[in-house]
Every structure is written in C-alpha cells, then in structure tokens.
Motif scaffolding. Structure first.
Motif, short mmCIF file in Angstrom:
data_model
loop_
_atom_site.label_atom_id
_atom_site.label_comp_id
_atom_site.label_asym_id
_atom_site.label_seq_id
_atom_site.Cartn_x
_atom_site.Cartn_y
_atom_site.Cartn_z
N VAL A 150 67.71 45.27 80.24
CA VAL A 150 66.61 44.31 80.10
C VAL A 150 66.82 43.49 78.83
O VAL A 150 67.36 43.98 77.83
CB VAL A 150 65.25 45.04 80.04
CG1 VAL A 150 64.95 45.71 81.37
CG2 VAL A 150 65.22 46.07 78.91
N ALA A 205 63.44 49.44 78.94
CA ALA A 205 62.47 49.44 80.04
C ALA A 205 61.69 50.74 80.12
O ALA A 205 60.71 50.84 80.86
CB ALA A 205 63.21 49.20 81.36
N SER A 256 64.34 45.15 89.84
CA SER A 256 63.19 45.98 89.45
C SER A 256 63.14 47.34 90.15
O SER A 256 62.23 48.13 89.90
CB SER A 256 61.88 45.24 89.72
OG SER A 256 61.76 44.93 91.11
N THR A 290 69.14 50.53 84.16
CA THR A 290 69.56 49.93 82.91
C THR A 290 70.62 50.80 82.23
O THR A 290 70.77 51.98 82.55
CB THR A 290 68.38 49.76 81.95
OG1 THR A 290 67.88 51.07 81.61
CG2 THR A 290 67.27 48.93 82.57
#
Length: 587
Positions: free
Chosen positions: A291, A297, A330, A337
């Motif tokens: 991110v 995140a 998402s 990540t």
C-alpha cells in the motif's frame, strides 16, 4: 529511574545522540481513548512500576496455589500420589497452553489491555472459589478418621476444579498479555527507549521471581501450619492488589491497536501463493504489492522490508496480469502486501530458534523431578531442622534475584565496552550463553550423583532403601544455582527476542510461543524418561532410574541430557548464525 545510568553512559560515549523526535510516539501507540499518545508523559519507566508491581503480586497469588497444590490434593481431597501428580501435571500444562488463547484474542480483537481486564475477572473468581471450598462445609471434604480417608463428593471435586481451571485460564492469558503490554510502553523508534526496553525485560523477570520466592516460602508455610483457608485467602488478596496496581496506571499507559486475526492473514498468504503457482516473482522487489500509505494495511502495524528468503511466498504479493486488468487490489486472499508476506516469513525464520530452546526447558524440568529424587536420598538435616528436598528449588529463584541486578547494572556496561552492542549482547548471543551454562548444571548434578553412589557403596547402602546416604543435600546447591543462571541469560533473552522479532500486530502470539516452549519441555522430558526407563530395564536390569536410586545410574541420565544439550547448542549456533533480523521500513 532504571535505565537512566545506561542512557547517560551512551549519550556520553556518543552511541546515541540527543533525540529530536516529535511530541508523539512513532510506533503507532495510542492512549486509552484511541488518540495519538504524547511521548513525554506516558509509557517508558513512568508506566512500568505499575506493571512490575502487578506481576510480582500476581506471581505471589499464582505460586501460592501451584507450589503446594499436590499437598492439598493428597491431604485434603485424599487423592493418591499418582492421581495427584497427574492432576497437577495436567493443570500446569493447561496453564502453559492458555496463553495461546489470550494471544489470539489480544492480537486480533480486544488488544492487550482489555484482554487483561476481562481475564483478571476470571482469575479473581477462580482465586475466590478456593478459599470458599475450604470454608463452606458443602464444598469441604471430610477429614480422615484414623487411617480411613473418605473420598471427596462430586460437588466438592467440582468446586475445586472449577476454581483451579479458572485460575489456569486467567493466569496463562494474563501472563502473555501483560509481558507484551509492558514492553509496549517503550517506543521502538526512539533509540533511548529502545535501549531501556532491554532493562525492562531483566526487571520483569526479577519481579516474577521475587513473587515466586516470597510465595514459596511464606504462603506454603501458612498453608501447612495455619490452614488452607488462610493461605488461599492471602493469595486472593495478592491478586486483588495485582489488579489494583495494574489498572491504577491506566492514564500513563500506551496502547497498541489490535491488527485482526494473525492466523487469517497467514492463511491468506499461503492461499494467494498457491493460487499464483505459475506466476513468476519479479526480480525487482519494489514491484511487489504494498500500500502507498505510510502505515501498513494491517491496523497497528508498521511496514516491513522485503527479504529474499522463502521467495515462493512472494508470489502472494506479485501483481499478476489478471490483478492489473481487474484493478482489484483489495482481496487479500488473492493479493497480499509485502508486510503481510513478511509476517509469515518471520515466523518461518524464528521457528528453528524456537525449536532449539525447548531443550533448556527439559533441563529446567529436572528441578521438579530428578533433582528432588536425588535429594530425597541425601542427608537433609541442618542442625535441628530438616530441609524438604523440594525446597532447594528456591536457590533457582535466589540465583535469578541475585544475578539480574548484577547483569543489568554491572555486566551489561562491561560487555558493551567489549562488544559495542547497546545491550551488552544481542538476544541471540545472550541465549547462547544461557544454553552453555545449562551444561554445567547437568554436569554438576552428574558429579554429585557419582559421589553419592560412591558413598552409598562404601557404606553398604546399595540395597538399603530406608537409610539416607551420609552426604549433605546442600551439595545440590550448585546445580540449582546454575539452572537459575541459565534462566537469566536464556529465558529473559528469549522473551526479548520473540518480542523484538515479532511483527507489531502479532506480539502477543509470539510471546505465547515463547511460553509454549515450557509446555513442550514438560512433554519432551516425559517422553525421554519413558524411553530411558524402557531401554535401561531390559534384561532384568534395575535401569538408570529405579525406585531405589542406589541401584541405578541417575548420573548416566544427567550425562545423556548434557549430551543432548551440547548437540542442541551446536544446532542453535548454526541456526542463530543464519538468522536475519526483522527490518521495519523507515518513516
């Protein structure tokens, strides 16, 4: 304040510079209302005295129950020796497993403070039930009539087990959270606070052993001589003091936000990696998904730098053509990540170190088993007093209480001048020293046993099970003291290591893994004993550890454990040499 001398020393020598940090902490900590927390009036050693007092009093309460539990089972509930030992072992194992529950709740949902709050209530109820079970006639088993001891009724068993298992649930859950919560009071982004954190681990263990030592001497005597109701009642009072001390420091505490279920995040990495089995990982790690925000995140967690190990897991953070076309970044079951991937990598890297520490727990188990059995054959007299063999375990606590201040105030500054490390030794070096010291404890026990057998043979006591060997039990003190010395290095070092290397949102879980080592040590020690007894009794031999130790060779068992410990030390050194420490992305 503790740690101030070390801070002044490092400032004078230029190891750290005067900090020009902002007014707020840099590790994402907040106050109880969820607002950013000011650095100057919270956390640090301002908050720690409340926690250390709570730990000391809680350990007094806990050991006031656990130390003499087998005596209560045999004398009050009229259990047999084997049954009582089994009940205590099962209960202690439960105390070592409940930290996993506390860790998951704290890291995923409630946070450490509120998990402590919830299970303090559970703990207190359990502590309150035990005094009632010795006072209320319906819950109190009848006394023996001569040699006839009636069994406890189902209601009496139920009240007792209800109390001790609420204690197991509360004690294990609180222990794993309060340790991590205490270290949360030090900001990792501040060099001076980071340095003080190492000192906190030492004084945390010091407080733990002060509580255990006082309880083992005072409360056990009260239970045996003044009554169980009074002994259990005092333990309950200590628990009330512990709860009051902890919550009185609330306005000074720093809090870390829970980051969601760590188990779910690890499963997401594995699933995403398998889904992208045929996707190639880019050579340039900067192309992996992360991110763009300053924070990760994961709530309450800082970003982690990418590492080159376990590259298969990097597939989870690889942006595939499908991901790029759909612009769907998402769904963590498809794309994770870098920080989330590194969380799992750290667990894999830590595992070999974690596994090699189990052997020290096997050594520690001996102070509750073979060391006591050895002491039961020796002369326990001290003038007109008789020393219970089990009471020599207090020298382990005395060793810790004696050595922790020496290590923190004298040894660390000297070691720092030699190594240049702000803590004197790194956590991995400290644990290695402890594993090495544990070898000498087993060697001392073996040498005592060799001499004991020589005296037994010289006095024609080999087949005499009723006469004690004319050798003072105080010859055992060195082996107990060395176990305590090994604890100061390894157990404190491992607590610090697992906290430092854990991702921000998984700290309670890693602390639970540290405590789980003790449970596995108990189980592995039992397994080794079973194998040794079965193998050495073949062919009609009495074996190494017979009922009459004068006929056996307990020294062989100690040398066996010393050999396993030496082999384990070699493996540990190899694993520690390959270990790569966690790196947080600089802000």
């Amino acid at each position: 304040m503790m740690g101030s001398r070390e801070e002044e020393r490092l400032l004078e020598d230029g190891t750290i510079k005067n900090e020009s940090l902002g007014p707020y902490t840099g590790d994402g900590s907040v106050d109880i209302h969820g607002s950013p927390v000011l650095r100057h009036n919270t956390g640090n050693w301002r908050a720690c005295p409340f926690i250390l007092r709570a730990v000391c009093c809680e350990r007094m309460a806990y050991y006031g129950i656990s130390t003499n539990l087998v005596t209560y089972l045999t004398k009050i509930l009229h259990e047999g020796n084997a049954s009582a030992a089994q009940i205590v072992t099962t209960w202690q194992g439960t105390c070592c497993l409940t930290p996993l529950l506390g860790a998951l709740l704290a890291d995923a949902y409630w946070g450490r403070y509120w998990t402590i709050a919830a299970f303090s209530a559970v703990y207190f109820i359990g502590m309150g039930v035990l005094p009632l079970s010795t006072l209320v006639s319906a819950f109190k088993p009848p006394s023996c009539a001569g040699s006839i001891c009636p069994f406890a009724s189902p209601a009496q068993y139920a009240s007792f087990f209800f109390g001790i298992y609420l204690i197991a649930l509360g004690a294990g859950t609180i222990k794993v959270c309060v340790y991590s919560f205490g270290v949360d009071q030090f900001d990792d982004t501040s060099p001076t606070e980071r340095m003080k954190k190492s000192s906190f681990f030492n004084w945390l263990y010091f407080s733990n052993n002060i509580g255990a030592c006082v309880s083992s001497m005072l409360l056990v005597w009260i239970q045996d001589n003044a009554g169980w109701a009074l002994g259990f009642g005092i333990s309950t009072v200590f628990m009330v003091i512990a709860i009051g001390s902890f919550f009185s420091g609330t306005v000074r505490y720093r809090f870390q936000k829970p980051g969601g279920s760590p188990l779910t995040r690890m499963c997401q990495v594995i699933v995403a990696s398998v889904r992208k089995l045929n996707v190639k990982v880019p050579y340039d790690s900067s192309l992996l998904f992360e991110v763009p925000d300053q924070n990760s995140a994961i709530p309450g967690s800082r970003k982690l730098e990418h590492t080159d190990e376990f590259t298969f897991l990097d597939k989870a953070a690889t942006v595939s053509d499908f991901d790029a076309k759909s612009s769907n970044f998402s769904d963590p079951w498809k794309l994770c990540t870098v920080t989330q991937v590194e969380e799992l990598k750290i667990l894999f890297r830590v595992f070999p170190i974690w596994a090699t520490l189990i052997v020290l727990s096997i050594v520690y188990c001996q102070i509750f088993s073979t060391f006591i059995e050895q002491g039961m054959t020796l002369d326990t007299r001290l003038g007109s007093f008789t020393i219970p063999p089990a009471s020599l375990s207090i020298f382990v606590m005395i060793s810790v209480i004696f050595l922790v201040p020496i290590y923190d105030l004298i040894f660390v500054p000297i070691a720092w001048k030699c190594t240049g490390h702000e803590r004197g030794f790194s956590e991995l070096q400290r644990m290695r020293i402890g594993l090495f010291v544990s070898l000498f404890s087993l060697a001392a026990a073996a040498l005592v046993e060799i001499r004991r057998l020589e005296i037994a043979r010289a006095n024609h006591l080999v087949y005499n099970t009723f006469t004690l060997v004319p050798m003072s039990i105080f010859w055992q003190i060195p082996q107990y003291f060395l176990v305590g010395a090994a604890e100061v290095f390894t157990y404190i070092g491992q607590t610090e290591f697992f906290y430092d290397q854990s991702p921000d949102a998984m700290r309670s879980l890693y602390s639970a893994l540290s405590l789980l080592i003790s449970a596995l040590g108990y189980y592995l020690n039992s397994f080794i004993l079973t194998i040794v007894i079965a193998v050495t009794k073949k062919g009609g031999s009495p074996g190494w550890i017979p009922d009459n130790l004068n006929e056996g060779h307990l020294n062989y068992f100690f040398w066996l454990l010393a050999g396993l410990s030496l082999l384990n030390l070699v493996v540990y050194v190899a694993c520690a040499g390959r270990y790569k420490c966690k790196k947080v992305v600089s802000r």
